[in-house]
Motif scaffolding. Sequence first.
Motif, PDB file in Angstrom:
ATOM      1  N   GLU A 250      49.650  32.120  35.151  1.00 34.32           N
ATOM      2  CA  GLU A 250      48.263  32.145  35.618  1.00 34.32           C
ATOM      3  C   GLU A 250      48.067  33.213  36.693  1.00 34.32           C
ATOM      4  O   GLU A 250      47.030  33.899  36.724  1.00 34.32           O
ATOM      5  CB  GLU A 250      47.873  30.761  36.162  1.00 34.32           C
ATOM      6  CG  GLU A 250      47.817  29.657  35.124  1.00 34.32           C
ATOM      7  CD  GLU A 250      49.184  29.141  34.699  1.00 34.32           C
ATOM      8  OE1 GLU A 250      49.264  28.445  33.674  1.00 34.32           O
ATOM      9  OE2 GLU A 250      50.185  29.453  35.396  1.00 34.32           O
ATOM     10  N   TYR A 251      49.034  33.339  37.570  1.00 34.40           N
ATOM     11  CA  TYR A 251      48.971  34.360  38.621  1.00 34.40           C
ATOM     12  C   TYR A 251      48.946  35.758  38.010  1.00 34.40           C
ATOM     13  O   TYR A 251      48.212  36.643  38.466  1.00 34.40           O
ATOM     14  CB  TYR A 251      50.185  34.191  39.535  1.00 34.40           C
ATOM     15  CG  TYR A 251      50.310  35.197  40.654  1.00 34.40           C
ATOM     16  CD1 TYR A 251      49.281  35.410  41.561  1.00 34.40           C
ATOM     17  CD2 TYR A 251      51.497  35.913  40.809  1.00 34.40           C
ATOM     18  CE1 TYR A 251      49.424  36.325  42.596  1.00 34.40           C
ATOM     19  CE2 TYR A 251      51.647  36.823  41.851  1.00 34.40           C
ATOM     20  CZ  TYR A 251      50.608  37.013  42.738  1.00 34.40           C
ATOM     21  OH  TYR A 251      50.754  37.917  43.759  1.00 34.40           O
ATOM     22  N   GLN A 254      45.474  36.521  36.805  1.00 35.10           N
ATOM     23  CA  GLN A 254      44.585  36.891  37.914  1.00 35.10           C
ATOM     24  C   GLN A 254      44.843  38.325  38.371  1.00 35.10           C
ATOM     25  O   GLN A 254      43.908  39.100  38.601  1.00 35.10           O
ATOM     26  CB  GLN A 254      44.791  35.933  39.083  1.00 35.10           C
ATOM     27  CG  GLN A 254      44.430  34.486  38.787  1.00 35.10           C
ATOM     28  CD  GLN A 254      44.990  33.538  39.829  1.00 35.10           C
ATOM     29  OE1 GLN A 254      45.401  33.941  40.912  1.00 35.10           O
ATOM     30  NE2 GLN A 254      45.001  32.262  39.501  1.00 35.10           N
ATOM     31  N   MET A 255      46.136  38.678  38.498  1.00 33.55           N
ATOM     32  CA  MET A 255      46.477  40.003  38.998  1.00 33.55           C
ATOM     33  C   MET A 255      46.171  41.093  37.979  1.00 33.55           C
ATOM     34  O   MET A 255      45.954  42.256  38.347  1.00 33.55           O
ATOM     35  CB  MET A 255      47.956  40.047  39.387  1.00 33.55           C
ATOM     36  CG  MET A 255      48.303  39.204  40.607  1.00 33.55           C
ATOM     37  SD  MET A 255      47.426  39.716  42.104  1.00 33.55           S
ATOM     38  CE  MET A 255      48.180  41.319  42.402  1.00 33.55           C
ATOM     39  N   LEU A 257      43.489  41.535  36.260  1.00 33.67           N
ATOM     40  CA  LEU A 257      42.151  42.047  36.537  1.00 33.67           C
ATOM     41  C   LEU A 257      42.146  42.948  37.762  1.00 33.67           C
ATOM     42  O   LEU A 257      41.453  43.973  37.801  1.00 33.67           O
ATOM     43  CB  LEU A 257      41.177  40.882  36.727  1.00 33.67           C
ATOM     44  CG  LEU A 257      40.875  40.059  35.470  1.00 33.67           C
ATOM     45  CD1 LEU A 257      40.058  38.834  35.816  1.00 33.67           C
ATOM     46  CD2 LEU A 257      40.152  40.919  34.436  1.00 33.67           C
ATOM     47  N   THR A 258      42.923  42.580  38.770  1.00 31.74           N
ATOM     48  CA  THR A 258      43.039  43.417  39.970  1.00 31.74           C
ATOM     49  C   THR A 258      43.623  44.776  39.613  1.00 31.74           C
ATOM     50  O   THR A 258      43.121  45.821  40.058  1.00 31.74           O
ATOM     51  CB  THR A 258      43.933  42.727  41.018  1.00 31.74           C
ATOM     52  OG1 THR A 258      43.340  41.479  41.387  1.00 31.74           O
ATOM     53  CG2 THR A 258      44.078  43.594  42.266  1.00 31.74           C
ATOM     54  N   GLU A 280      48.519  35.262  29.327  1.00 32.98           N
ATOM     55  CA  GLU A 280      47.516  35.169  30.399  1.00 32.98           C
ATOM     56  C   GLU A 280      46.900  36.535  30.702  1.00 32.98           C
ATOM     57  O   GLU A 280      45.702  36.647  30.976  1.00 32.98           O
ATOM     58  CB  GLU A 280      48.157  34.580  31.653  1.00 32.98           C
ATOM     59  CG  GLU A 280      48.508  33.111  31.561  1.00 32.98           C
ATOM     60  CD  GLU A 280      47.289  32.213  31.492  1.00 32.98           C
ATOM     61  OE1 GLU A 280      46.220  32.617  31.987  1.00 32.98           O
ATOM     62  OE2 GLU A 280      47.396  31.105  30.944  1.00 32.98           O
ATOM     63  N   ALA A 284      42.935  37.401  30.193  1.00 34.05           N
ATOM     64  CA  ALA A 284      42.151  37.913  31.329  1.00 34.05           C
ATOM     65  C   ALA A 284      41.457  39.227  31.006  1.00 34.05           C
ATOM     66  O   ALA A 284      40.365  39.511  31.519  1.00 34.05           O
ATOM     67  CB  ALA A 284      43.053  38.078  32.544  1.00 34.05           C
ATOM     68  N   GLU A 542      48.874  34.782  48.920  1.00 33.16           N
ATOM     69  CA  GLU A 542      49.092  34.725  47.479  1.00 33.16           C
ATOM     70  C   GLU A 542      50.465  35.256  47.095  1.00 33.16           C
ATOM     71  O   GLU A 542      51.131  34.733  46.182  1.00 33.16           O
ATOM     72  CB  GLU A 542      47.989  35.503  46.753  1.00 33.16           C
ATOM     73  CG  GLU A 542      46.631  34.826  46.801  1.00 33.16           C
ATOM     74  CD  GLU A 542      46.696  33.407  46.253  1.00 33.16           C
ATOM     75  OE1 GLU A 542      47.138  33.234  45.101  1.00 33.16           O
ATOM     76  OE2 GLU A 542      46.335  32.477  46.993  1.00 33.16           O
ATOM     77  N   ASN A 546      53.162  32.861  45.210  1.00 32.57           N
ATOM     78  CA  ASN A 546      53.451  33.149  43.804  1.00 32.57           C
ATOM     79  C   ASN A 546      54.753  33.888  43.557  1.00 32.57           C
ATOM     80  O   ASN A 546      55.286  33.835  42.449  1.00 32.57           O
ATOM     81  CB  ASN A 546      52.305  33.979  43.207  1.00 32.57           C
ATOM     82  CG  ASN A 546      51.052  33.168  42.984  1.00 32.57           C
ATOM     83  OD1 ASN A 546      50.986  32.370  42.063  1.00 32.57           O
ATOM     84  ND2 ASN A 546      50.054  33.368  43.847  1.00 32.57           N
ATOM     85  N   LYS A 562      41.788  32.880  51.523  1.00 34.56           N
ATOM     86  CA  LYS A 562      41.300  33.718  50.434  1.00 34.56           C
ATOM     87  C   LYS A 562      40.320  34.786  50.936  1.00 34.56           C
ATOM     88  O   LYS A 562      39.340  34.501  51.600  1.00 34.56           O
ATOM     89  CB  LYS A 562      40.627  32.858  49.374  1.00 34.56           C
ATOM     90  CG  LYS A 562      40.213  33.640  48.122  1.00 34.56           C
ATOM     91  CD  LYS A 562      39.653  32.707  47.052  1.00 34.56           C
ATOM     92  CE  LYS A 562      39.278  33.484  45.799  1.00 34.56           C
ATOM     93  NZ  LYS A 562      38.734  32.597  44.742  1.00 34.56           N
TER      94      LYS A 562
END
Length: 623
Positions: A250-251, A254-255, A257-258, A280, A284, A542, A546, A562
């Motif tokens: 999941e992490y 998220q990353m 997209l970054t 994942e 994303a 984070e 992670n 955050k």
Amino acid sequence: MKPDLRTAWGKTVLVGDGAMGTYLYQKGFPVGISYEELNLTSPGVIEDVHRSYIEAGAVLLESNTFSANYDKLSKYGLESKVEEINRAGVRIARRAAGENGYVVGAVGSIRAGKRANLSTTELKKYFGQQIVALLEEEVDGIMLETFYDVEELHLALRTVRNHSNLPVICQLAVDETARTLDGLTLPEAFKILEDDGADIIGFNCRTGPNGIKRALKHLQGSLVVPVSVYPNAGIADYVDGQYKYGASPEYFGQMALTFADMGSRIIGGCCGTTPLHIAEIATALQGYIPQPLPAPTLRGVERVQIQEHFMDDNGRRGGEPTLVDLTKERHTVIVELDPPRDLDIAKFMKGAEALRKAGADALTLADNSLAVTRMSNMALGHLVQAKTGLRPLVHIACRDRNLIGTQSHLMGFDALGIDHVLAVTGDPARFGDLPGSSSVYDLTSFEIIRMIKQLNDGIAFSGKPLKQKANFVIGAAFNPNVKHLDKAVQRLEKKIASGADYIMTQPVYDCELIANIAKATAHLDIPVFIGVMPLASGRNAEYLHNEVPGIQLSDEVRLRMKGLEGEEGRAEGVAIAKELLDAATEHFNGIYLMTPFMFYDMSVQLLEYVWAKSGRKLSPLFR
């Protein structure tokens, strides 16, 4: 008909595959064999790995040829099969990729940080042999990955360009210093590789998503070519004889997209990643439209002078009470400050002096933590003791020294009057900044505690008398951030049985867990120093949660941090740490503060908070 690679990444962000070697390791193939030989002996196994990444959403596969060069294969007696192994690797990947997938020929660094091992002539020969074999199997491109210095990567890239105009992806392995092994800044390195004809330049291995994100920030505003990123799944932990990675799928989603927002056009995974991580990432990035690159940021550097202090005539601390003695009387605080990664000790010494003035009971210094090379904690411990009067507490890792070196090291500490130590296993060398180095592990953490205790009896590791006794006060590490706290305490009891005098925990970010630790360790008859590390920013939070083994943040803490950066992030990090200290000081007399990123002023604030709560008045001598 699918477009060529250059056209494909010009329109969208391509999803790469994940790890091959560590995934094979997870599936039961041991470290120490040639994974590339499996192209010949177990092609079905390799094809299954490739296919699992395609099914997870990858569109770009790397052939299983990372170390399929003459030098690396010669270690297994396979040097005569370089061409055969590389050709087979491409054919296997092509079958798994199908009509719509891309296959790039993977070529890894040959020197891997060992700068003097091979001549330029040998490197050219070995790269040429491997690259030509890959090109003749009609790959869609070449991926040159895990290179530590631009000199070697430049040579490999020129070798490709001498034979082909196919797309070339160049990936460096760098750490948070944002420099290559040959000292170039990232903008300098990227400019050289761009001029040499690289189509995409990026990063893989050596660090997790957060480290690669920091590296990309050093390039903001200077990028011309697209970027590729293949991070590790955090930092590897060595648990019960096995390597394990903590960064969740999941992490990675998220990353992804970054990374895409920062200019990445190929995103995959390196060590520790699995098809779940790639799935994942693919989810994303569905429908993602590439965004412009963000603006760059700069940091300054501070230089300070060292102040002189004095010890007794023998350079020892004499009859002062130990940390164990102090915990029987009052709250006792030890503070960790990382030794520098370069030769400038000025800021470190300024931090040590500030912590002394704030009333720290000891300064603890890690032993190349996370397998990253830092200045000797023996040398710095002696300087701290001699120049500030602050007690040093040094970590001793089983990773770097054999039995001879470990005993010699401890005898040196004894001669310098450094008598407080923390025995730790040490993070594996292969995941640090010198991955070509070896992890020794002659001793386990249990064994090193027993051996140090033996020195206190005046007996060498060999069993011979040493003429006098050492006087070490021995600490043991404890990770309470686990699912089964009772089992972790059972392991801790074995360390105490081996001779540990006190316990230092990993940082804890949950007040309820602190109370549970107090209950679970109430029967122990040695002090526990509960770990508290203030968070410096949301990104820092984070990353720790992670990617760093042994650290878990509560959802509440992550939410509070955050998006916070700079002074605002540090202020909230201190506020959270004070709440944790409220819980910690209620249950424990031992407090272990860890200083993030040399922000020792944060530790000073927390020291002052502990002393204010406990009513301790510092002597004017501290000032």
